[in-house]
Design a protein around this motif. Structure first.
Motif, PDB file in Angstrom:
ATOM      1  N   GLN A 173      -7.972  -5.958 -19.151  1.00 53.96           N
ATOM      2  CA  GLN A 173      -7.084  -5.315 -19.891  1.00 53.96           C
ATOM      3  C   GLN A 173      -5.639  -5.468 -19.808  1.00 53.96           C
ATOM      4  OE1 GLN A 173      -9.012  -1.750 -17.907  1.00 53.96           O
ATOM      5  NE2 GLN A 173      -9.717  -1.069 -19.816  1.00 53.96           N
ATOM      6  N   LEU A 174      -5.209  -6.212 -19.031  1.00 56.22           N
ATOM      7  CA  LEU A 174      -3.724  -6.641 -18.621  1.00 56.22           C
ATOM      8  C   LEU A 174      -3.259  -7.760 -19.634  1.00 56.22           C
ATOM      9  CD1 LEU A 174      -3.681  -6.153 -14.818  1.00 56.22           C
ATOM     10  CD2 LEU A 174      -3.248  -4.331 -16.704  1.00 56.22           C
ATOM     11  N   SER A 175      -2.014  -8.008 -19.671  1.00 50.65           N
ATOM     12  CA  SER A 175      -1.420  -9.179 -20.250  1.00 50.65           C
ATOM     13  C   SER A 175      -1.465 -10.205 -19.368  1.00 50.65           C
ATOM     14  CB  SER A 175      -0.221  -8.856 -21.107  1.00 50.65           C
ATOM     15  OG  SER A 175       0.670  -8.473 -19.921  1.00 50.65           O
ATOM     16  N   GLY A 176      -1.018 -11.276 -19.535  1.00 49.40           N
ATOM     17  CA  GLY A 176      -0.587 -12.380 -18.520  1.00 49.40           C
ATOM     18  C   GLY A 176       0.343 -12.062 -17.771  1.00 49.40           C
ATOM     19  N   GLY A 177       1.518 -11.662 -18.006  1.00 50.99           N
ATOM     20  CA  GLY A 177       2.584 -11.168 -17.181  1.00 50.99           C
ATOM     21  C   GLY A 177       2.222  -9.810 -16.410  1.00 50.99           C
ATOM     22  N   MET A 178       1.435  -9.002 -16.802  1.00 51.14           N
ATOM     23  CA  MET A 178       0.995  -7.871 -15.860  1.00 51.14           C
ATOM     24  C   MET A 178       0.066  -8.402 -14.949  1.00 51.14           C
ATOM     25  SD  MET A 178       0.516  -4.884 -18.891  1.00 51.14           S
ATOM     26  CE  MET A 178      -0.171  -3.837 -17.992  1.00 51.14           C
ATOM     27  N   SER A 179      -0.796  -9.129 -15.199  1.00 54.27           N
ATOM     28  CA  SER A 179      -1.757 -10.153 -14.300  1.00 54.27           C
ATOM     29  C   SER A 179      -0.819 -10.630 -13.136  1.00 54.27           C
ATOM     30  CB  SER A 179      -2.740 -10.785 -14.897  1.00 54.27           C
ATOM     31  OG  SER A 179      -3.436 -10.299 -15.827  1.00 54.27           O
ATOM     32  N   GLN A 180      -0.028 -11.408 -13.405  1.00 49.93           N
ATOM     33  CA  GLN A 180       1.096 -12.025 -12.347  1.00 49.93           C
ATOM     34  C   GLN A 180       1.582 -10.865 -11.720  1.00 49.93           C
ATOM     35  OE1 GLN A 180      -0.450 -14.604 -11.623  1.00 49.93           O
ATOM     36  NE2 GLN A 180       1.258 -16.223 -11.694  1.00 49.93           N
ATOM     37  N   ARG A 181       1.956  -9.832 -12.040  1.00 49.84           N
ATOM     38  CA  ARG A 181       2.491  -8.813 -11.379  1.00 49.84           C
ATOM     39  C   ARG A 181       1.822  -8.153 -10.585  1.00 49.84           C
ATOM     40  NH1 ARG A 181       5.875  -4.654 -15.176  1.00 49.84           N
ATOM     41  NH2 ARG A 181       6.639  -6.028 -16.751  1.00 49.84           N
ATOM     42  N   VAL A 182       0.259  -8.048 -10.742  1.00 49.05           N
ATOM     43  CA  VAL A 182      -0.648  -7.504  -9.753  1.00 49.05           C
ATOM     44  C   VAL A 182      -0.672  -8.707  -8.622  1.00 49.05           C
ATOM     45  CG1 VAL A 182      -2.963  -7.044  -9.411  1.00 49.05           C
ATOM     46  CG2 VAL A 182      -1.915  -6.360 -11.560  1.00 49.05           C
ATOM     47  N   ALA A 183      -0.585 -10.122  -8.953  1.00 52.14           N
ATOM     48  CA  ALA A 183      -0.916 -11.179  -8.057  1.00 52.14           C
ATOM     49  C   ALA A 183       0.196 -11.157  -7.169  1.00 52.14           C
ATOM     50  CB  ALA A 183      -0.786 -12.353  -8.755  1.00 52.14           C
ATOM     51  N   ILE A 184       1.507 -10.904  -7.543  1.00 53.02           N
ATOM     52  CA  ILE A 184       2.728 -10.715  -6.694  1.00 53.02           C
ATOM     53  C   ILE A 184       2.392  -9.457  -5.831  1.00 53.02           C
ATOM     54  CG2 ILE A 184       5.228 -10.255  -6.646  1.00 53.02           C
ATOM     55  CD1 ILE A 184       5.452 -11.802  -9.198  1.00 53.02           C
ATOM     56  N   ALA A 185       1.880  -8.267  -6.308  1.00 50.20           N
ATOM     57  CA  ALA A 185       1.958  -7.033  -5.346  1.00 50.20           C
ATOM     58  C   ALA A 185       0.860  -7.450  -4.438  1.00 50.20           C
ATOM     59  CB  ALA A 185       1.570  -5.848  -6.330  1.00 50.20           C
ATOM     60  N   ARG A 186      -0.285  -8.133  -4.734  1.00 50.87           N
ATOM     61  CA  ARG A 186      -1.298  -8.341  -3.834  1.00 50.87           C
ATOM     62  C   ARG A 186      -0.755  -9.126  -2.746  1.00 50.87           C
ATOM     63  NH1 ARG A 186      -6.286 -11.407  -6.408  1.00 50.87           N
ATOM     64  NH2 ARG A 186      -4.346 -12.993  -6.548  1.00 50.87           N
ATOM     65  N   ALA A 187       0.013 -10.221  -3.068  1.00 53.68           N
ATOM     66  CA  ALA A 187       0.615 -11.149  -2.113  1.00 53.68           C
ATOM     67  C   ALA A 187       1.684 -10.421  -1.227  1.00 53.68           C
ATOM     68  CB  ALA A 187       1.235 -12.379  -2.757  1.00 53.68           C
ATOM     69  N   LEU A 188       2.434  -9.432  -1.773  1.00 56.40           N
ATOM     70  CA  LEU A 188       3.324  -8.565  -0.666  1.00 56.40           C
ATOM     71  C   LEU A 188       2.714  -7.526  -0.083  1.00 56.40           C
ATOM     72  CD1 LEU A 188       6.312  -8.601  -3.362  1.00 56.40           C
ATOM     73  CD2 LEU A 188       6.457  -9.788  -1.204  1.00 56.40           C
ATOM     74  N   ILE A 222      -0.884   0.995  -0.981  1.00 59.90           N
ATOM     75  CA  ILE A 222      -1.321   0.377  -2.372  1.00 59.90           C
ATOM     76  C   ILE A 222      -0.140   0.799  -3.485  1.00 59.90           C
ATOM     77  CG2 ILE A 222      -3.223   0.100  -3.795  1.00 59.90           C
ATOM     78  CD1 ILE A 222      -5.077   0.454  -1.467  1.00 59.90           C
ATOM     79  N   GLN A 223       0.146   1.938  -3.625  1.00 61.53           N
ATOM     80  CA  GLN A 223       0.494   2.630  -4.611  1.00 61.53           C
ATOM     81  C   GLN A 223       2.141   2.134  -4.520  1.00 61.53           C
ATOM     82  OE1 GLN A 223      -0.692   4.627  -7.199  1.00 61.53           O
ATOM     83  NE2 GLN A 223       1.402   3.862  -8.203  1.00 61.53           N
ATOM     84  N   GLU A 224       2.679   2.122  -3.425  1.00 65.09           N
ATOM     85  CA  GLU A 224       3.879   1.478  -3.084  1.00 65.09           C
ATOM     86  C   GLU A 224       4.050   0.213  -3.650  1.00 65.09           C
ATOM     87  OE1 GLU A 224       6.565  -0.067   0.708  1.00 65.09           O
ATOM     88  OE2 GLU A 224       5.162   1.410   1.089  1.00 65.09           O
ATOM     89  N   ASN A 225       3.138  -0.834  -3.587  1.00 64.41           N
ATOM     90  CA  ASN A 225       3.155  -1.944  -3.939  1.00 64.41           C
ATOM     91  C   ASN A 225       2.933  -2.212  -5.651  1.00 64.41           C
ATOM     92  OD1 ASN A 225       3.582  -4.430  -1.893  1.00 64.41           O
ATOM     93  ND2 ASN A 225       2.219  -2.692  -0.808  1.00 64.41           N
ATOM     94  N   ILE A 226       2.025  -1.283  -6.017  1.00 64.46           N
ATOM     95  CA  ILE A 226       2.020  -1.168  -7.633  1.00 64.46           C
ATOM     96  C   ILE A 226       3.328  -0.694  -8.086  1.00 64.46           C
ATOM     97  CG2 ILE A 226       0.708   0.195  -9.510  1.00 64.46           C
ATOM     98  CD1 ILE A 226      -1.677   0.255  -7.614  1.00 64.46           C
ATOM     99  N   ASP A 227       4.192   0.101  -7.502  1.00 65.18           N
ATOM    100  CA  ASP A 227       5.316   0.681  -7.932  1.00 65.18           C
ATOM    101  C   ASP A 227       6.307  -0.341  -7.864  1.00 65.18           C
ATOM    102  OD1 ASP A 227       4.145   3.341  -8.529  1.00 65.18           O
ATOM    103  OD2 ASP A 227       4.992   4.041  -6.711  1.00 65.18           O
ATOM    104  N   LEU A 228       6.324  -1.341  -7.035  1.00 65.06           N
ATOM    105  CA  LEU A 228       7.329  -2.071  -6.644  1.00 65.06           C
ATOM    106  C   LEU A 228       7.228  -3.324  -7.954  1.00 65.06           C
ATOM    107  CD1 LEU A 228       9.226  -3.408  -4.524  1.00 65.06           C
ATOM    108  CD2 LEU A 228       7.374  -4.825  -3.514  1.00 65.06           C
ATOM    109  N   VAL A 229       6.150  -3.506  -8.317  1.00 67.12           N
ATOM    110  CA  VAL A 229       6.200  -4.474  -9.518  1.00 67.12           C
ATOM    111  C   VAL A 229       5.996  -3.851 -10.894  1.00 67.12           C
ATOM    112  CG1 VAL A 229       5.122  -6.229  -8.126  1.00 67.12           C
ATOM    113  CG2 VAL A 229       3.435  -4.864  -9.568  1.00 67.12           C
ATOM    114  N   GLY A 230       6.247  -2.455 -11.016  1.00 71.64           N
ATOM    115  CA  GLY A 230       6.523  -1.873 -12.241  1.00 71.64           C
ATOM    116  C   GLY A 230       5.117  -1.485 -12.773  1.00 71.64           C
ATOM    117  N   LEU A 231       4.109  -1.419 -12.106  1.00 69.95           N
ATOM    118  CA  LEU A 231       2.691  -1.176 -12.970  1.00 69.95           C
ATOM    119  C   LEU A 231       2.058   0.068 -12.653  1.00 69.95           C
ATOM    120  CD1 LEU A 231       0.776  -4.607 -12.277  1.00 69.95           C
ATOM    121  CD2 LEU A 231       1.802  -3.611 -14.409  1.00 69.95           C
ATOM    122  N   ASN A 232       3.100   1.201 -12.213  1.00 72.99           N
ATOM    123  CA  ASN A 232       2.212   2.466 -12.173  1.00 72.99           C
ATOM    124  C   ASN A 232       1.973   2.876 -13.547  1.00 72.99           C
ATOM    125  OD1 ASN A 232       5.416   2.191 -12.684  1.00 72.99           O
ATOM    126  ND2 ASN A 232       5.397   4.326 -13.083  1.00 72.99           N
TER     127      ASN A 232
END
Length: 259
Positions: free
Chosen positions: A141-156, A122-132
């Motif tokens: 609490q997240l911006s739209g761009g940050m939310s999409q990063r989470v969506a990408i991390a979840r998909a990956l 899980i942490q590896e994918n958070i780091d992958l999208v730059g949300l550490n």
């Protein structure tokens, strides 16, 4: 006009042949896709672009196994695509995060039971999208761009063979969109996952895609397939980018003399 991307079958992850999709309506059947044939290269980045109603999102849903009612053949690794699975990741324009879960828990939710307690993954994918540093943040609490990063991390998180993106940056401002496009390219280059993006943004299609598929509507058909070489690293400026963009622009707005 080229109606598909054709290469050595061993190099292709997706093989679609003579695919036709018809939706029922109160005014009669509507043909969303007509006789579409296309192959997608393994490890490649393909952009699919076209006007509203050309069937590009329908094609993506069929590739992802979210729509299995059609005529023709749709194969992944030589096998019929008969439904969604962990080998196919999806990112939509709406991030679809669970609002009561943190960033970490939204990613955990996507994992199979056998891997739900793999905090390193899980942490590896958070780091992958730059949300550490945002592991415990809620979606509100997240911006739209940050939310999409989470969506990408979840998909990956399940390391799918193919990542399918349906206008993932369409609701974002221009600066955020550019940053996420660059981040997506870095992920593609580092992870080697096949990526396919549906977009109506010509700049985005050319900048991200090694291959740009231009579709036309009524019914949805492939009008042209253009291979784009922007070199490495890719750049949004210069002769190569402008030449490719101008070519796609002409195809996108050119009147089809055969209609």
């Amino acid at each position: 006009m080229n109606d598909g991307i054709h290469g050595d079958a061993s190099d292709d992850i997706i093989d679609i042949r003579h695919l036709t999709k018809v939706f029922p309506s109160e005014h009669g059947p509507v043909e969303a896709l007509h006789d579409v044939s296309i192959t997608l290269p393994r490890g490649g980045f393909t952009s699919i672009i076209g006007p509203s109603g050309c069937g590009k999102s329908t094609l993506l849903r069929i590739i992802g196994g979210l729509d299995t009612e059609y005529d023709g053949t749709a194969l992944m690794d030589g096998r019929p695509i008969d439904g969604p699975g962990r080998d196919k990741g999806f990112v939509f324009q709406d991030h679809r995060l669970l609002p009561w879960f943190s960033v970490r828990e939204n990613i955990r939710f996507a994992l199979p039971d056998s891997r739900k307690h793999d905090d390193d993954l899980i942490q590896e994918n958070i780091d992958l999208v730059g949300l550490n540093g945002f592991e415990d943040a809620l979606p509100k609490q997240l911006s739209g761009g940050m939310s999409q990063r989470v969506a990408i991390a979840r998909a990956l998180a399940n390391r799918p063979k193919i990542l399918l993106l349906d206008e993932p940056f369409g609701a974002l401002d221009a600066i955020t969109k550019i940053k996420l496009q660059d981040q997506l390219l870095r992920i593609w280059q580092s992870e080697g996952i096949t990526m396919v993006i549906v977009t109506h943004d010509i700049d985005e299609a050319v900048y991200l895609g090694q291959t740009v598929v231009v579709m036309k509507p009524h019914p949805g058909e492939i009008k042209r397939v253009e291979h784009v070489d922007l070199g490495t690293p890719r750049s949004r400026v210069g002769e190569r980018f402008n030449r490719a963009k101008d070519l796609i622009y002409r195809e996108f707005f050119e009147r089809d003399t055969n209609s």
